[in-house]
Design an enzyme around this catalytic site. Sequence first.
Site, PDB file in Angstrom:
ATOM      1  N   ARG A  38      41.017  38.459  51.073  1.00 32.44           N
ATOM      2  CA  ARG A  38      40.293  39.602  51.082  1.00 32.44           C
ATOM      3  C   ARG A  38      39.575  40.090  52.079  1.00 32.44           C
ATOM      4  O   ARG A  38      39.162  41.094  52.380  1.00 32.44           O
ATOM      5  CB  ARG A  38      39.904  39.722  49.695  1.00 32.44           C
ATOM      6  CG  ARG A  38      40.782  39.963  48.487  1.00 32.44           C
ATOM      7  CD  ARG A  38      40.181  40.082  47.296  1.00 32.44           C
ATOM      8  NE  ARG A  38      41.171  40.727  46.333  1.00 32.44           N
ATOM      9  CZ  ARG A  38      41.330  40.559  44.981  1.00 32.44           C
ATOM     10  NH1 ARG A  38      40.205  39.620  44.480  1.00 32.44           N
ATOM     11  NH2 ARG A  38      42.137  41.079  44.203  1.00 32.44           N
ATOM     12  N   LYS A 202      54.462  41.091  29.585  1.00 33.39           N
ATOM     13  CA  LYS A 202      54.438  42.171  28.379  1.00 33.39           C
ATOM     14  C   LYS A 202      55.011  43.675  28.850  1.00 33.39           C
ATOM     15  O   LYS A 202      54.513  44.116  29.823  1.00 33.39           O
ATOM     16  CB  LYS A 202      52.985  42.282  27.748  1.00 33.39           C
ATOM     17  CG  LYS A 202      52.779  40.864  27.315  1.00 33.39           C
ATOM     18  CD  LYS A 202      51.327  41.048  26.752  1.00 33.39           C
ATOM     19  CE  LYS A 202      50.988  39.849  25.868  1.00 33.39           C
ATOM     20  NZ  LYS A 202      49.632  39.781  25.264  1.00 33.39           N
ATOM     21  N   GLY A 355      49.002  41.141  40.481  1.00 33.32           N
ATOM     22  CA  GLY A 355      48.456  39.704  40.764  1.00 33.32           C
ATOM     23  C   GLY A 355      49.436  38.492  40.816  1.00 33.32           C
ATOM     24  O   GLY A 355      49.429  37.943  42.030  1.00 33.32           O
ATOM     25  N   GLY A 378      45.870  45.973  39.415  1.00 35.44           N
ATOM     26  CA  GLY A 378      45.541  46.758  38.596  1.00 35.44           C
ATOM     27  C   GLY A 378      45.640  48.309  39.492  1.00 35.44           C
ATOM     28  O   GLY A 378      46.267  49.164  38.756  1.00 35.44           O
TER      29      GLY A 378
END
Length: 397
Positions: A38, A202, A355, A378
Amino acid sequence: MTLPRLEDLTGLGPGTRVLVRLDLNVPVKDGTVLDLTRAEAALPTLRWLMARGAVIGACSHLGKANGEPDPRYSLAPVAAALSRLLDAQVRFVDDCLDGPVEEALSLAPAGSVVLMENLRFHPGEKANDPGFANDLAAPFSHYVNDAFGTAHRAHASVEAAVALFEHGRRAAGRLMAAELEALGRVIHDPEQPFVAVVGGAKVSTKTGPLRSMVERARTVLIGGGMANTFLLAQGHEVGRSLVEEDMVPVAREVMELAKERGVDLVLPQDLLVTDSIDSPSRVETVSADEQVPELLAADIGPVTIERFKSVLAGARTVFWNGPMGVFEVERFARGTLAVAEGLAACPGFTVVGGGESVMAVHQAGVADRIDHVSTGGGASLKLVAGEHLPALAALEE
Ligand code: ADP
Ligand code: MG
């Protein structure tokens, strides 16, 4: 969506004070930065502004800081890392507001960086508090947001503060621009055939991306834990596999939408099942419509792997989110690594977001053969799902 870019900034010159919001949320342990990805991603914007003589006040959040100072989440080690990466001194200020910042900025030479302490040491950051935003923005005439990973949050440094800078005085940085361009190419008029690979644990955390992919892609390959919910919706036995019974209606709706639109929605044909993820004594390949009651699916099987790879080989655009199995365990990583390699080998335009999926790409050692590896988990999923991203809207308005 067109956002103002660095080139659109006006009145920039030696000594201009620019507030730069970065995503420097790097892993730190005992004062050492464990992964510089990052920090490295922030360099193009910093270098561009430094070359124009700006006095940069860089800010970020880090870790789980929650409204009060916490030395575990200090950005001080990141200032040292940035100094090395830029080969220039990055001064650190132990707050992001008021006197200490003013003093550091007044001492900083043109073309240099001052890194301010963790924004989330103040409760006003997460609360999107106008007073905090005002104090944060006060010393600066210009604003740049390069924190793509935070673009889906309405926090003060990316939302409330932005409105305090006029047009021509606020812009998206290099990383933000690159993310929007790559992800934009996937969602707006992708070159066909567009193949989406969706996996992960999920359905419930991916309903937006799933619907969006079925609306845009020609083929949607489904793997990972979420595939079990689709298999259950088709009436198959799923044994002890991870499954979300309450998401069966969503799975049905996605399958119906695919049918209506003539999209090929491909579920695993075979699966690698086991009695235990952590200490497996039984590992077997079974047909996906014949799972074993006492076993659970841990990866897609070899037939599915070959099928997914051949679909990927013919794609002109690929978006991948979500591992195909519990890839953290080597024995169950094959499907995920094969998809990573399938993207790397694909001649089309390839993008990975999320991620764990990004971790898998690095684990497979193919990151440099994929066109865009998104830095925002996200945020990239929300963007792909066509959802509102507060930080982008604030820059645009
Ligand atoms: P991403 O972060 O890339 O968006 P997710 O967070 O949705 O992906 O899912 C990642 C997790 O899904 C991984 O930690 C992986 O172990 C888990 N997973 C994948 N397949 C299965 C499975 N069949 N059963 C249980 N967990 C799974
Ligand atoms: Mg995840």
